[in-house]
Design a protein around this motif. Structure first.
Motif, short mmCIF file in Angstrom:
data_model
loop_
_atom_site.label_atom_id
_atom_site.label_comp_id
_atom_site.label_asym_id
_atom_site.label_seq_id
_atom_site.Cartn_x
_atom_site.Cartn_y
_atom_site.Cartn_z
N THR A 84 90.68 79.25 -6.06
CA THR A 84 90.06 78.33 -5.11
C THR A 84 88.63 78.78 -4.79
OG1 THR A 84 90.82 79.57 -3.18
CG2 THR A 84 92.27 77.83 -4.00
N VAL A 85 87.93 77.94 -4.07
CA VAL A 85 86.60 78.28 -3.56
C VAL A 85 86.71 78.35 -2.03
CG1 VAL A 85 84.19 77.60 -3.36
CG2 VAL A 85 85.46 77.13 -5.48
N MET A 86 86.66 79.55 -1.49
CA MET A 86 86.65 79.68 -0.04
C MET A 86 85.21 79.50 0.46
SD MET A 86 87.37 82.92 2.52
CE MET A 86 88.91 83.39 1.78
N PRO A 87 84.94 78.49 1.29
CA PRO A 87 83.58 78.34 1.81
C PRO A 87 83.14 79.61 2.54
CG PRO A 87 84.88 76.37 2.24
CD PRO A 87 85.83 77.41 1.71
N ALA A 88 81.94 80.07 2.24
CA ALA A 88 81.44 81.31 2.83
C ALA A 88 81.42 81.26 4.34
CB ALA A 88 80.04 81.61 2.28
N GLY A 342 92.91 74.59 7.53
CA GLY A 342 92.50 73.45 8.35
C GLY A 342 91.00 73.30 8.40
N MET A 343 90.29 74.44 8.49
CA MET A 343 88.83 74.39 8.51
C MET A 343 88.25 73.94 7.17
SD MET A 343 87.51 74.97 11.43
CE MET A 343 87.99 75.67 13.01
N TYR A 344 88.96 74.24 6.10
CA TYR A 344 88.56 73.74 4.77
C TYR A 344 88.54 72.21 4.80
CZ TYR A 344 88.96 73.22 -0.38
OH TYR A 344 88.79 72.89 -1.71
N ALA A 345 89.56 71.61 5.40
CA ALA A 345 89.61 70.15 5.51
C ALA A 345 88.54 69.63 6.47
CB ALA A 345 90.99 69.71 5.98
N VAL A 346 88.30 70.37 7.56
CA VAL A 346 87.24 69.98 8.50
C VAL A 346 85.89 70.00 7.79
CG1 VAL A 346 85.97 70.71 10.57
CG2 VAL A 346 88.48 70.71 10.57
N TYR A 347 85.63 71.05 7.02
CA TYR A 347 84.34 71.24 6.35
C TYR A 347 84.09 70.17 5.28
CZ TYR A 347 80.47 74.13 4.46
OH TYR A 347 79.25 74.61 4.07
N HIS A 348 85.11 69.88 4.49
CA HIS A 348 84.94 68.93 3.39
C HIS A 348 85.16 67.49 3.83
CE1 HIS A 348 84.26 71.89 0.31
NE2 HIS A 348 85.39 72.52 0.57
N VAL A 470 87.00 65.03 14.17
CA VAL A 470 86.82 66.44 13.81
C VAL A 470 86.68 66.62 12.30
CG1 VAL A 470 89.28 67.02 13.60
CG2 VAL A 470 87.65 68.78 14.30
N PHE A 471 87.26 65.73 11.50
CA PHE A 471 87.19 65.85 10.04
C PHE A 471 85.98 65.11 9.46
CE2 PHE A 471 91.78 66.23 11.01
CZ PHE A 471 91.99 67.50 10.50
N ASN A 472 85.13 64.59 10.33
CA ASN A 472 84.04 63.75 9.83
C ASN A 472 82.68 64.08 10.42
OD1 ASN A 472 85.35 61.50 8.05
ND2 ASN A 472 86.72 61.77 9.80
N GLU A 479 76.79 73.16 11.51
CA GLU A 479 77.73 72.48 12.40
C GLU A 479 79.09 73.17 12.39
OE1 GLU A 479 77.49 69.96 14.68
OE2 GLU A 479 75.37 70.39 14.37
N LEU A 480 79.58 73.57 11.20
CA LEU A 480 80.89 74.22 11.16
C LEU A 480 80.82 75.59 11.82
CD1 LEU A 480 83.81 73.84 10.26
CD2 LEU A 480 83.28 75.24 8.27
#
Length: 949
Positions: A84-88, A342-348, A470-472, A479-480
């Motif tokens: 996977t790619v974990m956002p930094a 959950g934050m992965y979904a928030v970010y993307h 929150v997801f948009n 922002e994140l």
């Protein structure tokens, strides 16, 4: 002062502080305290046989060198694990942030609103993608979640009179192999008969209470779950679906077709493979099953002022209350990993997830077309990311191995390739070249990825998901980052103050132990990769097993259980297998003291045992006469005793060797709960006490952080006669010669987290570990001394000493109208998380400081407790408008224009001077638990939707 010594940094009190504390206790030395605390007959005669301690610098060089032994090759194995790619921004601000990884389970909701919101996001994500009505805040891994689904459907079958007593459960042959193994483990003890077969030819007229399907299947096949679920519903068969969460972006939600449970792993949402874990499983079901839903649910409620407030809902389902009637022993979530997913979904956001899912699918389809052009036959017409190719596997394996590519070979004539988020066009061309060389053909070069849709039309997703704000709105890193910080500020963690939870051992999680978790060569190893590619892991895991075996005084260790509760279950299943190997299939009685953790009886029932409770004495110890009587009564069928040592009451029971002998004399085995192992390491051990198996909470004694309620690791250590039965894995050989089936999905459980405990032991060494235990005992007894005169301690050892924790009695304060909950909430105003509330004795606080807390921090905590006692003394039963009943006090209250309370703002918010320098503000007032249970909402629903409920 040796500034290189890790023990100097891990242990809180300085030498001069230790001397002051000992003097306050009327002691000459630390050795005198240990003499007065631990019974002589269980003390170790020699120090632990461990390597000399490393400095932090030496350890980081050492762990870096070991990482080079791991070969992080391009991996397309699949089977529930994907690169996977974990956002930094998530790595830096959550995974590597002690504000997130050192927090405790959010039992005290007012100081955990950040974590609770992050988990509510996770639940919302799961509900949206699965199409179900309710979800929990994560489980341990996909395979254990599947077992929990089977257990839930088994529990609710009695609601249908036609299904009462039916015990057959259908399992698709396309289920993941590790899940099938674990289903066997969990089904047999409770009398479920597994029937494995092809869902395409399933006879719906047969007598089954439930079924489970893999969506897509292990070889990539997309089953027509719509048709299967429809036919199953017609005959009352309840269906669980194990679904790849990324595929649900393109595949229709199983809930739309009538599924009863949908489960899986969220590892694909930016979490490293980590040689098997930790990863957060998801679990969603129908609201009708909410009382049977395992694990924790985050619910929306309101506080005293009517403001929106989050909390853990339906807590009466937890095992500490239900005990032997619990439907599950699960008390650990994977909170840190669920927050990250959950934050992965928030970010993307929804559009970002669609982009990622389409990219994966299109690359798989592009590869499929190229392979067909090379003459290969694809066995899947419909797939998401996994291609099943009919060919001579050994030919492909030879070339793939030479080219350093990992594929999966389910049979001699089959190869599967699972495409993932990290796969590039270059990777696709490399894969094509591997297959071309194996076929002795010229390769095909792909210059672009075409758009495809190889998903059956009736199964394509049409329903929306992640529409909540929150997801948009957090799609830039700025922002994140700010959103994560916004949530972090609402949570009290160890980076702010001591968390003195009895039985939970919230000690330092050192930065040097945590750093390697972010390193590429530890994070990117598939749990089913060839063993020669995981030599770094295998070296560490073997040494950690040996370290824990030495510390516990046993013969061998299994690291597979990925929580304390799983460790309990594993220990009992190993005991069960031992008895059965001797022909003693009838031995099913498990003796459990009345003071035991609630997970103990729940685990025993899951293992197919019958619980018999033994009494405790007035001093809180096991009633030896009652134990002997019940052991003799059940001698023919006695399987085990479950015992915690030191006791749950914080006492080293002097009769422990007599207790273990009684059990052995009557044909049973002794299971020791390792929750209080922090009071044993280096001074005594389970083997010396006479136990046969113990589980260890590596997230307590051995420094893995609690992460807000998980990850946990719960290995079992066993005596010689139990070694052959240690748990195995269907793909990678682990365990003993007569291994029981799997306890968790991965061969070594949450292997990545095990690096932390390895480092902890490596840097402390024998002397440092032993010193840590001694200081934990010193700190506890110092608190006991400081609180004398203000609070009574319920239980003490024979010489008046506590172990590493103590129980403070708050029941007398009922005369003033004050409950133990009021003290817990008032402690928030003083900047502290409450100790363990009302366990194991209602109306008490169980306090455990650990060795990592300094004298200054302990004194601050004691000053706060003594100040609260003075506040209690100043109120009466008739006076309900007081500083304790109104606690906690928020910044909004203190800064309001109007103040109508009968005490000052200073008394409310700054009762002691130290608070002026380091004030933590609870973000909500006291949460209304009853309202939240009456109006259960467990997704991101706006307040307007429930305010008038």
């Amino acid at each position: 002062m040796n500034t290189n010594a890790f023990a100097l940094r891990h242990i809180g009190p300085r030498e001069e502080d230790q001397n002051l504390m000992l003097k306050a206790l009327g002691l000459e030395s630390l050795e005198q305290l240990i003499y007065e605390t631990i019974p002589d007959d269980i003390k170790l005669k020699a120090p632990l046989n461990l390597d000399d301690p490393m400095t932090e610098h030496e350890y980081l060089l050492h762990i870096h060198d070991l990482s080079k032994l791991n070969k992080a090759r391009k991996t397309y194995i699949g089977l529930g694990y994907h690169p996977t790619v974990m956002p930094a921004v998530i790595q830096r601000n959550i995974l590597e942030n002690p504000g997130w990884y050192t927090a405790y389970t959010p039992y005290q909701a007012e100081i955990a609103q950040g974590r609770l919101e992050a988990l509510l996001n996770f639940q919302t994500m799961v509900i949206d993608l699965t199409g179900m009505e309710i979800a929990n805040a994560s489980l341990l891994d996909e395979s254990t979640a599947a077992a929990e689904a089977m257990s839930l459907l088994f529990a609710v079958r009695e609601r249908d009179q036609k299904k009462a007593g039916i015990n057959k459960f259908f399992v698709s042959k396309n289920i993941l192999p590790q899940t099938l193994s674990l289903l066997h483990t969990r089904a047999t003890p409770i009398g479920i008969e597994l029937v494995i077969g092809n869902e395409d030819t399933f006879d719906f007229s047969s007598d089954f209470f439930g079924a489970i399907l893999q969506y897509p299947g292990k070889n990539g096949k997309i089953t027509d779950i719509k048709s299967f679920i429809g036919q199953a519903n017609n005959v009352g068969i309840k269906v669980a679906v194990a679904a790849d969460i990324l595929s649900l972006v393109k595949l229709e939600a199983p809930g739309k077709f009538g599924a009863d449970v949908v489960l899986g792993t969220t590892q694909r949402f930016g979490i490293p493979m980590g040689y098997g874990g930790p990863h957060a499983a998801y679990f969603a079901t129908k609201e009708a099953y909410k009382r049977e839903l395992p694990g924790r649910i985050i619910g929306v409620s309101k506080d005293t002022n009517g403001n929106r407030a989050l909390r853990m809902a339906l807590q009466t389902r937890e095992q500490h209350i239900k005990r032997a009637k619990a439907t599950s022993n699960i008390c650990t979530a994977q909170v840190l990993l669920a927050v990250m997913a959950g934050m992965y979904a928030v970010y993307h956001g929804p559009e970002g997830l669609k982009f990622i899912a389409n990219k994966v699918h299109n690359k798989a389809a592009t590869l499929a077309n190229a392979l067909e052009a090379l003459g290969y036959k694809l066995m899947n017409d419909a797939y998401f990311d996994t291609l099943r190719i009919k060919t001579k596997a050994k030919n492909i394996k030879r070339v793939a191995s030479e080219k350093k590519v990992n594929l999966y070979y389910p049979s001699k004539n089959t190869v599967t390739v699972s495409i993932n988020e990290t796969t590039s066009i270059r990777d696709i061309n490399y894969l094509i070249a591997v297959f071309a060389e194996a076929a002795n053909k010229e390769t095909i070069v792909i210059s672009s990825i075409d758009k495809h849709n190889n998903i059956p039309e009736q199964l394509r997703r049409t329903s929306d998901f992640l529409k909540e704000p929150v997801f948009n709105k957090h799609h830039s890193e700025t922002e994140l980052m700010r959103y994560i910080k916004f949530l972090e500020r609402k949570d009290l963690a160890l980076n702010h103050s001591m968390i003195s939870l009895g039985s939970c051992t919230m000690k330092l999680n050192a930065a040097s132990e945590m750093l390697p978790l972010s390193w590429f060569k530890w994070g990117n190893i598939h749990p089913f990769a060839p063993l020669k590619q995981a030599k770094g892991y295998l070296t560490i895991l073997k040494e950690l097993e040996d370290q824990l075996t030495e510390i516990t005084g046993f013969a061998a260790t299994s690291l597979q259980p990925n929580s304390g509760a799983q460790g309990e279950f594993a220990g009992l299943m190993v005991i069960k297998a031992y008895h059965e190997s001797r022909g003693d299939h009838h031995r099913n009685i498990c003796l459990i003291p009345s003071s035991a953790h609630g997970t103990n009886p729940a685990s025993a029932v899951m293992a197919g045992m019958k619980v018999v409770v033994t009494k405790s004495t007035a001093e809180g110890n096991i009633d030896v006469d009652d134990l002997r009587e019940k052991a003799l009564l059940h001698a023919d069928n006695l399987s085990a005793l479950m015992v915690t040592y030191p006791s749950t009451h914080g006492v080293y029971e002097s009769a422990i060797k007599e207790i273990t002998k009684i059990i052995h004399d009557n044909g049973g085995q002794v299971y020791m709960d390792g929750a209080n192992m922090n009071a044993q390491v280096g001074l005594t051990n389970p083997g010396n006490i006479g136990a046969d198996v113990c589980h260890l909470n590596l997230h307590k004694t051995f420094a893995i952080p609690h992460g807000g309620g998980g990850p946990g690791v719960g290995p079992i250590c066993v005596a010689k006669q139990l070694v052959p039965f240690l748990p195995g894995n269907p793909i990678i050989k682990t365990g003993g010669e007569k291994a029981i089936t799997a306890i968790s999905a991965a061969p070594f459980g949450s292997a990545l987290a095990c690096l932390i405990s390895y480092g902890y032991i490596k840097m402390l060494g024998s002397e440092g570990l032993t010193e840590s235990t001694k200081i934990a005992i010193l700190n506890a007894n110092y608190i006991k001394h400081r609180l004398e005169g203000s609070y009574d301690t319920l239980y003490s050892g024979e010489r008046g000493r506590a172990a590493h924790e103590m129980i403070v009695d708050c029941r007398p304060f009922k005369a003033n109208g004050i409950e133990v909950t009021d003290i817990a909430k008032r402690l928030m105003d003083y900047g502290f998380h409450a100790p363990t509330v009302s366990f194991p004795v209602p109306g008490t606080l169980m306090i455990e400081p650990t060795e990592s807390e300094s004298k200054a921090e302990i004194d601050r905590f004691c000053d706060a407790m003594i100040s609260i006692k003075k506040e209690i003394d100043a109120v009466s039963k008739e006076d309900t408008n007081n500083v304790l009943k109104n606690a906690p006090h928020t910044l909004e209250m203190i800064t309001a224009d109007e103040w109508l309370l009968p005490y000052s703002r200073k008394t409310a918010a700054f009762p002691l001077n130290y608070l002026r320098d380091n004030k933590f503000w609870p973000s909500v007032r006291r949460v209304d638990d009853a309202y939240g249970d009456r109006n259960l909402i467990c997704s991101c629903t706006p307040i307007e939707a429930y305010a008038e409920a």
